[in-house]
Design an enzyme around this catalytic site. Structure first.
Site, PDB file in Angstrom:
ATOM      1  N   ARG A 104       0.879  -1.178   0.000  1.00  0.00           N
ATOM      2  CA  ARG A 104       0.000   0.000   0.000  1.00  0.00           C
ATOM      3  C   ARG A 104       0.907   1.216   0.000  1.00  0.00           C
ATOM      4  NH1 ARG A 104      -5.342   1.476   3.363  1.00  0.00           N
ATOM      5  NH2 ARG A 104      -6.096   0.101   1.723  1.00  0.00           N
ATOM      6  N   HIS A 131      -7.147   0.744  -6.643  1.00  0.00           N
ATOM      7  CA  HIS A 131      -7.389  -0.112  -5.472  1.00  0.00           C
ATOM      8  C   HIS A 131      -8.080  -1.389  -5.969  1.00  0.00           C
ATOM      9  CE1 HIS A 131      -7.726  -1.292  -1.439  1.00  0.00           C
ATOM     10  NE2 HIS A 131      -8.573  -0.401  -0.956  1.00  0.00           N
ATOM     11  N   GLN A 134     -10.094  -3.865  -3.664  1.00  0.00           N
ATOM     12  CA  GLN A 134     -11.379  -3.312  -3.253  1.00  0.00           C
ATOM     13  C   GLN A 134     -12.450  -3.560  -4.319  1.00  0.00           C
ATOM     14  OE1 GLN A 134     -12.156  -1.513  -0.229  1.00  0.00           O
ATOM     15  NE2 GLN A 134     -14.174  -2.010  -1.044  1.00  0.00           N
ATOM     16  N   ASP A 226     -17.193   7.298  -1.924  1.00  0.00           N
ATOM     17  CA  ASP A 226     -15.931   7.164  -1.179  1.00  0.00           C
ATOM     18  C   ASP A 226     -15.601   8.542  -0.604  1.00  0.00           C
ATOM     19  OD1 ASP A 226     -13.481   6.312  -0.161  1.00  0.00           O
ATOM     20  OD2 ASP A 226     -12.444   6.370  -2.095  1.00  0.00           O
ATOM     21  N   CYS A 266     -16.408   1.971   0.201  1.00  0.00           N
ATOM     22  CA  CYS A 266     -15.254   1.094   0.486  1.00  0.00           C
ATOM     23  C   CYS A 266     -14.825   1.186   1.938  1.00  0.00           C
ATOM     24  CB  CYS A 266     -14.104   1.442  -0.445  1.00  0.00           C
ATOM     25  SG  CYS A 266     -13.513   3.124  -0.238  1.00  0.00           S
ATOM     26  N   ARG A 294     -13.869  -8.357   1.615  1.00  0.00           N
ATOM     27  CA  ARG A 294     -12.430  -8.151   1.387  1.00  0.00           C
ATOM     28  C   ARG A 294     -11.642  -9.389   1.815  1.00  0.00           C
ATOM     29  NH1 ARG A 294     -10.254  -3.127   1.119  1.00  0.00           N
ATOM     30  NH2 ARG A 294      -8.421  -4.314   0.478  1.00  0.00           N
TER      31      ARG A 294
HETATM   32  N1   CP Z   1     -11.280  -0.020   2.080  1.00  0.00           N
HETATM   33  C1   CP Z   1     -10.021  -0.137   2.549  1.00  0.00           C
HETATM   34  O1   CP Z   1      -9.076  -0.440   1.816  1.00  0.00           O
HETATM   35  O2   CP Z   1      -9.898   0.097   3.880  1.00  0.00           O
HETATM   36  P1   CP Z   1      -8.536   0.307   4.681  1.00  0.00           P
HETATM   37  O3   CP Z   1      -7.950   1.615   4.214  1.00  0.00           O
HETATM   38  O4   CP Z   1      -8.920   0.329   6.124  1.00  0.00           O
HETATM   39  O5   CP Z   1      -7.616  -0.822   4.353  1.00  0.00           O
HETATM   40  N1  NVA Z   2      -9.815   6.823  -1.677  1.00  0.00           N
HETATM   41  C1  NVA Z   2      -9.456   6.393  -0.345  1.00  0.00           C
HETATM   42  C2  NVA Z   2      -9.684   4.926  -0.200  1.00  0.00           C
HETATM   43  C3  NVA Z   2      -9.368   4.349   1.152  1.00  0.00           C
HETATM   44  C4  NVA Z   2      -9.579   2.865   1.217  1.00  0.00           C
HETATM   45  C5  NVA Z   2      -8.015   6.759  -0.059  1.00  0.00           C
HETATM   46  O1  NVA Z   2      -7.174   6.550  -0.934  1.00  0.00           O
HETATM   47  O2  NVA Z   2      -7.740   7.244   1.032  1.00  0.00           O
END
Ligand code: CP
Ligand code: NVA
Length: 310
Positions: A104, A131, A134, A226, A266, A294
């Site tokens: 990540r 993502h 997701q 989101d 999400c 997930r």
């Molecule tokens: N939706 C998602 O990826 O959540 P987190 O940021 O908590 O991993």
């Molecule tokens: N768009 C958000 C998604 C988090 C899971 C971010 O990148 O923070």
């Protein structure tokens, strides 16, 4: 599945996307019966996190444990990707220890670089651009709730961000009609839209964009939103709150969609911003089932990447 990594949904064929979803559904059903196989016994997953996480970290960690393997959490201060050591070197070294890498990060290029130089499968656990885990989990949720994917009308309302991008690509591959409503200046990446439209030519999906939330949700089976300020954009928060205010998913917007519309997010949600409490906790919301999926989708991704590696 032939794919060696999961960097972007655009790298997968429609069949591979479907195979991940079907495998996750099978694993979910098996888990419900209490049957536990451990096909990844002896395997280790290295998880590089440069941003915070609840769902991605815990679902990957539990997925690996339930499959018999071992997860390893690597915090931002540990690896200091690209600062303490170059990304290609991190890839080469980690591959000597672990069987899979999940990352990540901020720049999508970091995920691509890692995959290019890694001898083991690399999974994108969120970048600024996309993502994929997701969106794959979300397609499982939609198929469970609506009993189909092809021809479903999905309205994405809000920021044209990483989550929107992966939903666009997954929809294009699977024949889901997707309408994205964003404010001017916050549209999706044109290259991602082009790729989604290209995939849609084969699947029959309709891919479109608008600035009107009402237009997007008209006839929608799914409304998806989101956060307006993604991780790394915190400095823009105040400005974004004003610009995105008309894009809130509230009872008025939901009432203009199909009566059985499902509402997805999400998560994490900023309640009172992109989604109101009554919608998040109301009868249309499937956000917690969506979060659970997930876990099942991560298991399917790990298992199929292990098989294509062998
Ligand atoms: N939706 C998602 O990826 O959540 P987190 O940021 O908590 O991993
Ligand atoms: N768009 C958000 C998604 C988090 C899971 C971010 O990148 O923070």
């Amino acid at each position: 599945m032939k794919a060696k990594h999961l960097v972007s949904i655009s790298d997968l064929s429609s069949n591979e996307v479907q195979e991940i979803i079907d495998t996750a559904a099978r694993l979910k059903a098996e888990r419900a019966t209490g049957r536990r196989q451990q096909p990844l016994a002896g395997n280790t997953l290295g998880m590089i996190f440069e941003k915070p996480s609840l769902r991605t970290r815990v679902s990957f960690e539990v997925a690996m444990l339930e499959l018999g393997g071992h997860p390893l959490y690597l915090s931002p201060s540990e690896i200091q990707l690209g600062k303490r050591e170059s990304i290609p070197d991190v890839a080469r070294i980690l591959g000597r220890y672990v069987d899979f890498i999940m990352i990540r990060t901020f720049a999508h290029r970091n995920v691509e670089l890692l995959a290019t130089h890694s001898a083991v499968p690399v999974i994108n656990g969120l970048s600024d651009l996309s993502h994929p885990c997701q969106a794959l989990g979300d397609m499982l949720t939609i198929s469970e709730k609506l009993r189909r994917l092809r021809g479903v009308n999905l309205a994405y309302v809000g920021d044209g961000n990483n989550v929107a991008h992966s939903l666009l690509l997954a929809s294009g591959k699977l024949g889901v009609n997707i309408k994205v409503a964003t404010p001017s200046g916050y549209e999706c990446n044109p290259e991602i839209v082009r790729k989604a439209q290209e995939a849609a030519l084969a699947s029959g999906a309709l891919v479109s964009q608008t600035q009107s939330p009402e237009e997007a949700v008209n006839g929608a089976d799914v409304i998806y939103t989101d956060v307006w300020t993604s991780m790394g954009q915190e400095d823009e928060r105040e400005k974004r709150l004003a610009i995105f205010a008309p894009y809130q998913v509230d009872s008025k917007l939901v009432s203009s969609a199909s009566p059985n519309v499902i509402v997805m997010h999400c998560l994490p949600a900023h309640r009172g911003e992109e989604i109101t409490d009554d919608i998040m906790d109301g009868p249309h919301s499937v956000v917690f089932d969506q979060a659970e999926n997930r876990l099942h989708i991560q298991k399917a991704i790990l298992l199929l990447l292990a098989q294509s590696r062998n």
